[in-house]
Design a protein around this motif. Structure first.
Motif, PDB file in Angstrom:
ATOM      1  N   ALA A   1       0.853  -1.197   0.000  1.00 39.00           N
ATOM      2  CA  ALA A   1       0.000   0.000   0.000  1.00 39.00           C
ATOM      3  C   ALA A   1       0.884   1.241   0.000  1.00 39.00           C
ATOM      4  O   ALA A   1       2.116   1.165  -0.157  1.00 39.00           O
ATOM      5  CB  ALA A   1      -0.928  -0.017   1.210  1.00 39.00           C
ATOM      6  N   HIS A   2       0.233   2.414   0.152  1.00 33.77           N
ATOM      7  CA  HIS A   2       0.912   3.704   0.106  1.00 33.77           C
ATOM      8  C   HIS A   2       0.594   4.468   1.385  1.00 33.77           C
ATOM      9  O   HIS A   2      -0.574   4.607   1.764  1.00 33.77           O
ATOM     10  CB  HIS A   2       0.456   4.503  -1.112  1.00 33.77           C
ATOM     11  CG  HIS A   2       0.595   3.744  -2.398  1.00 33.77           C
ATOM     12  ND1 HIS A   2      -0.350   2.827  -2.819  1.00 33.77           N
ATOM     13  CD2 HIS A   2       1.576   3.753  -3.344  1.00 33.77           C
ATOM     14  CE1 HIS A   2       0.027   2.321  -3.984  1.00 33.77           C
ATOM     15  NE2 HIS A   2       1.191   2.863  -4.317  1.00 33.77           N
ATOM     16  N   ARG A   3       1.623   4.933   2.046  1.00 35.85           N
ATOM     17  CA  ARG A   3       1.454   5.619   3.326  1.00 35.85           C
ATOM     18  C   ARG A   3       0.596   6.872   3.220  1.00 35.85           C
ATOM     19  O   ARG A   3      -0.184   7.182   4.120  1.00 35.85           O
ATOM     20  CB  ARG A   3       2.830   5.970   3.919  1.00 35.85           C
ATOM     21  CG  ARG A   3       3.596   4.787   4.453  1.00 35.85           C
ATOM     22  CD  ARG A   3       4.855   5.223   5.166  1.00 35.85           C
ATOM     23  NE  ARG A   3       5.834   5.790   4.233  1.00 35.85           N
ATOM     24  CZ  ARG A   3       6.977   6.379   4.610  1.00 35.85           C
ATOM     25  NH1 ARG A   3       7.269   6.468   5.890  1.00 35.85           N
ATOM     26  NH2 ARG A   3       7.814   6.847   3.707  1.00 35.85           N
ATOM     27  N   VAL A   4       0.714   7.614   2.108  1.00 35.02           N
ATOM     28  CA  VAL A   4      -0.024   8.856   1.983  1.00 35.02           C
ATOM     29  C   VAL A   4      -1.530   8.591   1.955  1.00 35.02           C
ATOM     30  O   VAL A   4      -2.320   9.366   2.519  1.00 35.02           O
ATOM     31  CB  VAL A   4       0.434   9.624   0.719  1.00 35.02           C
ATOM     32  CG1 VAL A   4       0.152   8.837  -0.550  1.00 35.02           C
ATOM     33  CG2 VAL A   4      -0.250  10.987   0.637  1.00 35.02           C
ATOM     34  N   VAL A   5      -1.941   7.492   1.329  1.00 39.70           N
ATOM     35  CA  VAL A   5      -3.369   7.160   1.282  1.00 39.70           C
ATOM     36  C   VAL A   5      -3.843   6.669   2.647  1.00 39.70           C
ATOM     37  O   VAL A   5      -4.922   7.057   3.121  1.00 39.70           O
ATOM     38  CB  VAL A   5      -3.625   6.096   0.194  1.00 39.70           C
ATOM     39  CG1 VAL A   5      -5.105   5.716   0.158  1.00 39.70           C
ATOM     40  CG2 VAL A   5      -3.184   6.606  -1.167  1.00 39.70           C
ATOM     41  N   LEU A   6      -3.045   5.830   3.287  1.00 41.21           N
ATOM     42  CA  LEU A   6      -3.450   5.297   4.588  1.00 41.21           C
ATOM     43  C   LEU A   6      -3.525   6.389   5.648  1.00 41.21           C
ATOM     44  O   LEU A   6      -4.475   6.443   6.441  1.00 41.21           O
ATOM     45  CB  LEU A   6      -2.471   4.201   5.022  1.00 41.21           C
ATOM     46  CG  LEU A   6      -2.374   2.976   4.101  1.00 41.21           C
ATOM     47  CD1 LEU A   6      -1.304   2.013   4.617  1.00 41.21           C
ATOM     48  CD2 LEU A   6      -3.711   2.273   3.999  1.00 41.21           C
ATOM     49  N   CYS A   7      -2.528   7.272   5.675  1.00 43.49           N
ATOM     50  CA  CYS A   7      -2.520   8.342   6.683  1.00 43.49           C
ATOM     51  C   CYS A   7      -3.631   9.358   6.436  1.00 43.49           C
ATOM     52  O   CYS A   7      -4.158   9.951   7.381  1.00 43.49           O
ATOM     53  CB  CYS A   7      -1.162   9.047   6.678  1.00 43.49           C
ATOM     54  SG  CYS A   7       0.197   8.017   7.266  1.00 43.49           S
ATOM     55  N   ASN A   8      -3.989   9.567   5.183  1.00 44.80           N
ATOM     56  CA  ASN A   8      -5.088  10.485   4.892  1.00 44.80           C
ATOM     57  C   ASN A   8      -6.422   9.917   5.361  1.00 44.80           C
ATOM     58  O   ASN A   8      -7.352  10.661   5.666  1.00 44.80           O
ATOM     59  CB  ASN A   8      -5.146  10.761   3.388  1.00 44.80           C
ATOM     60  CG  ASN A   8      -6.163  11.831   3.033  1.00 44.80           C
ATOM     61  OD1 ASN A   8      -5.905  13.015   3.189  1.00 44.80           O
ATOM     62  ND2 ASN A   8      -7.321  11.411   2.548  1.00 44.80           N
ATOM     63  N   ALA A   9      -6.496   8.578   5.464  1.00 43.32           N
ATOM     64  CA  ALA A   9      -7.755   7.943   5.837  1.00 43.32           C
ATOM     65  C   ALA A   9      -7.931   7.825   7.346  1.00 43.32           C
ATOM     66  O   ALA A   9      -9.060   7.906   7.843  1.00 43.32           O
ATOM     67  CB  ALA A   9      -7.837   6.547   5.208  1.00 43.32           C
ATOM     68  N   SER A  10      -6.854   7.633   8.109  1.00 43.21           N
ATOM     69  CA  SER A  10      -7.009   7.361   9.536  1.00 43.21           C
ATOM     70  C   SER A  10      -5.830   7.916  10.334  1.00 43.21           C
ATOM     71  O   SER A  10      -4.677   7.878   9.874  1.00 43.21           O
ATOM     72  CB  SER A  10      -7.117   5.848   9.773  1.00 43.21           C
ATOM     73  OG  SER A  10      -7.107   5.532  11.143  1.00 43.21           O
ATOM     74  N   HIS A  11      -6.136   8.406  11.532  1.00 42.86           N
ATOM     75  CA  HIS A  11      -5.100   8.867  12.456  1.00 42.86           C
ATOM     76  C   HIS A  11      -4.290   7.696  13.003  1.00 42.86           C
ATOM     77  O   HIS A  11      -3.173   7.881  13.503  1.00 42.86           O
ATOM     78  CB  HIS A  11      -5.737   9.639  13.613  1.00 42.86           C
ATOM     79  CG  HIS A  11      -6.205  10.999  13.212  1.00 42.86           C
ATOM     80  ND1 HIS A  11      -6.970  11.787  14.043  1.00 42.86           N
ATOM     81  CD2 HIS A  11      -6.012  11.724  12.078  1.00 42.86           C
ATOM     82  CE1 HIS A  11      -7.224  12.935  13.446  1.00 42.86           C
ATOM     83  NE2 HIS A  11      -6.653  12.916  12.251  1.00 42.86           N
ATOM     84  N   VAL A  12      -4.864   6.488  12.935  1.00 41.96           N
ATOM     85  CA  VAL A  12      -4.139   5.310  13.421  1.00 41.96           C
ATOM     86  C   VAL A  12      -2.850   5.119  12.628  1.00 41.96           C
ATOM     87  O   VAL A  12      -1.763   4.895  13.190  1.00 41.96           O
ATOM     88  CB  VAL A  12      -5.035   4.060  13.335  1.00 41.96           C
ATOM     89  CG1 VAL A  12      -4.228   2.802  13.684  1.00 41.96           C
ATOM     90  CG2 VAL A  12      -6.236   4.199  14.261  1.00 41.96           C
ATOM     91  N   PHE A  13      -2.949   5.244  11.296  1.00 40.25           N
ATOM     92  CA  PHE A  13      -1.757   5.085  10.467  1.00 40.25           C
ATOM     93  C   PHE A  13      -0.828   6.285  10.591  1.00 40.25           C
ATOM     94  O   PHE A  13       0.396   6.132  10.437  1.00 40.25           O
ATOM     95  CB  PHE A  13      -2.173   4.888   9.007  1.00 40.25           C
ATOM     96  CG  PHE A  13      -2.852   3.572   8.745  1.00 40.25           C
ATOM     97  CD1 PHE A  13      -2.142   2.384   8.814  1.00 40.25           C
ATOM     98  CD2 PHE A  13      -4.203   3.519   8.456  1.00 40.25           C
ATOM     99  CE1 PHE A  13      -2.760   1.169   8.568  1.00 40.25           C
ATOM    100  CE2 PHE A  13      -4.828   2.307   8.218  1.00 40.25           C
ATOM    101  CZ  PHE A  13      -4.115   1.126   8.277  1.00 40.25           C
ATOM    102  N   MET A  14      -1.368   7.455  10.869  1.00 38.89           N
ATOM    103  CA  MET A  14      -0.497   8.622  11.068  1.00 38.89           C
ATOM    104  C   MET A  14       0.377   8.421  12.298  1.00 38.89           C
ATOM    105  O   MET A  14       1.578   8.724  12.287  1.00 38.89           O
ATOM    106  CB  MET A  14      -1.343   9.889  11.193  1.00 38.89           C
ATOM    107  CG  MET A  14      -2.107  10.262   9.931  1.00 38.89           C
ATOM    108  SD  MET A  14      -3.066  11.780  10.081  1.00 38.89           S
ATOM    109  CE  MET A  14      -1.762  12.995  10.066  1.00 38.89           C
ATOM    110  N   LEU A  15      -0.212   7.891  13.378  1.00 41.04           N
ATOM    111  CA  LEU A  15       0.584   7.601  14.571  1.00 41.04           C
ATOM    112  C   LEU A  15       1.554   6.451  14.300  1.00 41.04           C
ATOM    113  O   LEU A  15       2.692   6.457  14.804  1.00 41.04           O
ATOM    114  CB  LEU A  15      -0.347   7.247  15.730  1.00 41.04           C
ATOM    115  CG  LEU A  15      -1.211   8.380  16.284  1.00 41.04           C
ATOM    116  CD1 LEU A  15      -2.159   7.849  17.357  1.00 41.04           C
ATOM    117  CD2 LEU A  15      -0.330   9.480  16.868  1.00 41.04           C
ATOM    118  N   LEU A  16       1.130   5.484  13.503  1.00 36.07           N
ATOM    119  CA  LEU A  16       1.963   4.328  13.221  1.00 36.07           C
ATOM    120  C   LEU A  16       3.208   4.717  12.424  1.00 36.07           C
ATOM    121  O   LEU A  16       4.313   4.214  12.683  1.00 36.07           O
ATOM    122  CB  LEU A  16       1.150   3.277  12.462  1.00 36.07           C
ATOM    123  CG  LEU A  16       1.826   1.926  12.217  1.00 36.07           C
ATOM    124  CD1 LEU A  16       2.062   1.202  13.541  1.00 36.07           C
ATOM    125  CD2 LEU A  16       0.978   1.078  11.289  1.00 36.07           C
TER     126      LEU A  16
END
Length: 526
Positions: free
Chosen positions: A182-197
């Motif tokens: 996957a792509h971090r920019v898409v995941l982080c834009n979708a959820s704060h969980v991935f931003m913290l991760l």
């Protein structure tokens, strides 16, 4: 006794056919014949009895008097000719027949008087000067309609996930087997969980829930180091390996990621896909609840069919998991490419550029210098225009401040072959020009012919056709400007053929005004 003669022009009301011989009763006078002429019926003789066709025998003094004093009917006809009266025959001189025939004659006489008055009015009107109607101005040619095609935003992101281009995240199971990329920019834009991760800063404090969810569901491989600075992200080409701790989520990782990338919030469709994968309703419920925790969705029970229908009805009111990538527009976090435009640095993300622009996808995945470069210079485009272009790639929308800026963005979109962005710019230009009143078109410094030439040069066929029709529809304004001479002979001929108002109408209007001012006729409208 009733006196008076019937005018000759009313003689058509007189009945001519009777079933017995008629005689005219006339007063005999010495000298001239009296003008009181009447007729009466003479009954037939049948077996010594008088037989009448209608009503009882007449008992008036005229009928009961001596018949020798009456003249025959042919003398009555001759007498009517001499005095200019019509010959009228009645069955008898009672009130019924007199009222019937003379009433019809009076009615006819009144109608004739009204007709005579109306004919006199027509004669008076015809004697007036001839009124020439003004020439009729036809409708202008309908301008071509410019439509915008449907958005491909979420489809592009889904294609990005399926192609595995520019991936920087690898999901794996506990035993180290790769599950998905996957792509971090898409995941982080979708959820704060991935931003913290992934160590991305969050503008507002998210609370304790995202941290707990991230700790319970995922773990970063100890061999990978999270680089959260922009410079480190630019030079980091190795993907981050994320271990999925939840076994059910690991089994359905691909389906959940597709749900994130599409961003349509179709929970029913996700439930159907998970049911085909797991074949267990309790496991499907657990995965749905986990996904809702990831994206902070409202708690919804989707086990029963009634609640499923309610969810489908309220789907338009819920928040989507990945509406747009606006969070990372002009954001150096996770950026892996920098554009140099007019001396300014603009950060971007290769994954977004590859997903939304085929030209950049070929540039970053082919054998070009830009494939491995971290700074890419952009020539021939202003900073504002390029930022508007990137804004469309990230958010699927753009905001232009003027017609000239929209034209510059259209040229940039044509350079990178983003057709829908071209259509948006064309629609904006058309809307702005249509809203201009004639007074503003006369005084504006905007060169419409120059816009037409640019649109034609950059393959904006729809816009160039519309602008040529627009010039023709406002012929009296643009024909007086110097820029009109910049059109070619064929283009000027097209404008002349489609001009509004037409040359024939202007010629008719000139002749009409000449006749009005000459005094020979007057306008019927004034």
């Amino acid at each position: 006794m009733i006196s008076g003669l019937i005018p000759r022009e009313m003689s058509w009301l007189i009945p001519r056919k009777l079933h017995w011989p008629q005689h005219v009763c006339a007063k005999k006078s010495r000298g001239n014949v009296s003008r009181d002429v009447f007729c009466y019926p003479l009954p037939k003789k049948y077996d010594g009895k008088n037989i009448y066709e209608e009503g009882p025998p007449c008992s008036c003094p005229l009928c009961t008097s001596d018949k020798g004093s009456c003249v025959p009917f042919y003398e009555g006809i001759e007498l009517s000719k001499e005095i200019g009266a019509a010959y009228l025959e009645l069955h008898s001189l009672n009130d019924f027949y007199v009222g019937k025939y003379f009433g019809g004659v009076l009615e006819y006489f009144i109608i004739q008087c009204l007709k005579q008055k109306s004919s006199q009015k027509k004669k008076k009107r015809s004697s007036k000067p001839h009124m020439i109607p003004p020439p009729r101005l036809g409708e202008p040619v309908k301008l071509p309609c410019l439509k915008i095609e449907e958005s491909r935003y979420h489809r592009d992101l889904l294609n990005l996930y399926c192609s595995s281009l520019c991936t920087d995240v690898v999901f794996s199971s506990k035993d180290g087997q790769e599950v998905a990329r996957a792509h971090r920019v898409v995941l982080c834009n979708a959820s704060h969980v991935f931003m913290l991760l992934f160590g991305v800063e969050i503008a507002s404090h998210p609370g304790e829930l995202p941290g707990k969810v991230a700790h319970n569901l995922f773990a970063i491989d100890q061999g990978d180091i999270i680089l959260n600075s922009s410079e480190a992200s630019l030079h980091n080409s190795q993907p981050v390996r994320v271990i999925i701790l939840d076994s059910l989520l690991c089994a359905c990782c691909s389906e959940v990621l597709k749900f994130i990338y599409t961003g349509t919030n179709c929970w029913d469709e996700l439930k159907s896909v998970l049911w085909k994968k797991l074949k267990n309703l309790e496991h499907v419920k657990d995965v749905i609840e986990t996904v809702k925790l990831l994206f902070k969705c409202n708690a919804q029970t989707i086990c029963s069919s009634d609640v499923i229908n309610q969810t489908a009805k309220s789907k338009g009111q819920s928040q989507s998991c990945c509406c747009s990538l606006s969070l990372f527009f002009q954001n150096p976090d996770l950026a892996d490419v920098t554009f140099k435009v007019q001396g300014a640095s603009i950060y971007a993300h290769r994954a977004v550029l590859v997903a939304r622009c085929e030209v950049m996808a070929a540039m970053f995945s082919g054998y070009y210098a830009e494939t491995t470069a971290y700074q890419i210079p952009i020539q021939g485009v202003s900073k504002e225009t390029f930022l508007s272009f990137l804004e469309y790639l990230y958010t699927d929308t753009c905001c232009t401040a003027s017609i000239l800026q929209a034209m510059a963005l259209l040229i940039c979109a044509e350079m990178y072959q983003i057709r829908r962005l071209q259509q948006i710019c064309e629609s904006y230009i058309v809307t702005q020009l249509q809203s201009m009143p004639s007074r503003q078109l006369v005084s504006t410094n905007l060169n419409i012919v120059n816009l037409y030439n640019k649109a034609k040069f950059h393959n904006a066929t729809r816009l160039s056709t519309w602008l040529l029709h627009f010039i023709a529809s406002n012929y009296l304004i643009f024909s007086q400007k110097l820029e009109f001479q910049e059109l070619s002979e064929d283009e000027q001929a097209f404008v002349e053929n489609h001009r509004w108002p037409s040359s024939s109408y202007l010629q008719e209007l000139t002749e009409y005004r000449h006749r009005i001012h000459s005094g020979r006729s007057r306008c019927i409208l004034m």
